[in-house]
Design an enzyme around this catalytic site. Structure first.
Site, PDB file in Angstrom:
ATOM      1  N   GLY A  20     -33.298  27.896  50.679  1.00  0.00           N
ATOM      2  CA  GLY A  20     -33.698  26.716  51.419  1.00  0.00           C
ATOM      3  C   GLY A  20     -32.737  25.570  51.124  1.00  0.00           C
ATOM      4  N   LEU A  44     -38.480  31.098  48.238  1.00  0.00           N
ATOM      5  CA  LEU A  44     -37.262  31.874  48.040  1.00  0.00           C
ATOM      6  C   LEU A  44     -36.803  31.690  46.598  1.00  0.00           C
ATOM      7  CD1 LEU A  44     -35.440  30.961  51.373  1.00  0.00           C
ATOM      8  CD2 LEU A  44     -36.663  33.091  50.826  1.00  0.00           C
ATOM      9  N   SER A  45     -35.802  32.444  46.186  1.00  0.00           N
ATOM     10  CA  SER A  45     -35.379  32.351  44.786  1.00  0.00           C
ATOM     11  C   SER A  45     -34.944  30.938  44.436  1.00  0.00           C
ATOM     12  CB  SER A  45     -34.273  33.353  44.485  1.00  0.00           C
ATOM     13  OG  SER A  45     -33.172  33.179  45.345  1.00  0.00           O
ATOM     14  N   GLU A  46     -34.296  30.226  45.382  1.00  0.00           N
ATOM     15  CA  GLU A  46     -33.965  28.823  45.157  1.00  0.00           C
ATOM     16  C   GLU A  46     -34.022  28.023  46.456  1.00  0.00           C
ATOM     17  OE1 GLU A  46     -32.528  29.750  41.086  1.00  0.00           O
ATOM     18  OE2 GLU A  46     -32.135  30.779  42.976  1.00  0.00           O
ATOM     19  N   THR A  47     -34.418  26.763  46.302  1.00  0.00           N
ATOM     20  CA  THR A  47     -34.283  25.769  47.362  1.00  0.00           C
ATOM     21  C   THR A  47     -33.452  24.632  46.800  1.00  0.00           C
ATOM     22  OG1 THR A  47     -36.385  26.351  48.408  1.00  0.00           O
ATOM     23  CG2 THR A  47     -35.501  24.161  48.865  1.00  0.00           C
TER      24      THR A  47
END
Length: 276
Positions: A20, A44-47
């Protein structure tokens, strides 16, 4: 405010690692709790959240990364995704400097290829932590700790062992928390892999269940530790890694002293409006 979902380290949608991206206005950061809520909602794994720094002589933007549960010290794929969004929006002219928890990170764009300049995370040999074999379900060949990121780097005998590994994620989460690892990297030489030979030099997978990431599809930051390991072992500074997750992705790496250049593509798959 717009929010984008970008697949990083791939030139095809629905592959690579999705992140994101929220580009904010100049000014103070919103509350950390709000950014954590957005990251949890995106799931998600990272934003990544970025804000411009019009008065900073050393950086153009400030960048922060959140997993669904914690703020991350470094994230390669979300940095690549952010750079892709900024380039698509016409907000950079070939190069951008990000201030971050890991210092100033430089990203550049040329012919739709994005290159990130990150600090190296050097691997040091360690004894296999208690419970590692049971958590992974496989016997490691070598075990390292990368610093400063603190990843557990586990070398396996071949690419087939990396691909077929089925770690006990609850045990991995307990192990990484007990010994203060960020996550666990499994890696092996690509020679003899299922994919066509010669396309890449090593394979890897990354697990960080203690940070809300059971298995990360493509982990740019992990390659800051993989690059020096494989450069020394293979005798070359320019390498290509394949992260053998279900989605899969390719990371081109270049070891340059105490820095690692990570190169890849990105594709925007969702462009939406954040209503809160």
């Amino acid at each position: 405010m717009r929010i984008r979902i970008v697949d990083a380290f791939t030139d095809q949608p629905f592959a690579g690692n999705p992140a994101g991206v929220c580009l904010l206005e100049a000014g103070p950061w919103p509350a950390d709790s709000w950014m954590r809520q957005i990251a949890a909602e995106v799931n998600l794994s990272e934003t990544a959240f970025a804000r411009p720094l019009p008065d900073d002589p050393d950086a153009d933007w400030e960048l922060r990364w959140f997993t669904p549960t914690v703020e991350a010290k470094m994230c390669g794929h979300a940095t690549l995704a952010t750079t892709h969004v900024m380039a698509s929006d016409g907000l950079l002219d070939g190069r951008v400097r990000f201030n971050s928890l890991s210092g100033v990170l430089v990203a550049s764009v040329e012919d739709q290829l994005i290159t990130l300049d990150f600090p190296v995370s050097l691997p040091a040999v360690i004894e296999a932590p208690e419970g590692l074999r049971e958590a992974l379900g496989i016997e490691p060949v070598e075990v390292y700790r990368t610093e400063p990121l603190g990843d557990l780097l586990v070398v396996l005998p071949d690419a087939a062992a990396v691909r077929s590994a089925a770690p006990d994620l609850i045990a991995v989460a307990k192990l990484t928390e007990k010994f203060a690892f960020r996550g666990a990297i499994l890696t092996a030489p690509a020679e003899g892999d299922l994919e066509p030979s010669g396309l890449y030099d090593f394979v890897s997978r990354f697990f960080a269940p203690g940070h809300g990431i059971p298995e990360d599809p493509v982990t740019g930051s992990a390659h800051t530790g993989l690059a020096p390991y494989w450069a020394k072992r293979l005798g070359r500074e320019r390498l290509v890694g394949y992260q053998a997750s279900a989605r899969g992705g390719v990371v081109q790496v270049l070891l340059a002293g105490d820095r690692v250049q990570l190169t890849g593509h990105a594709v925007t798959v969702i462009d939406g409006e954040l209503k809160v």
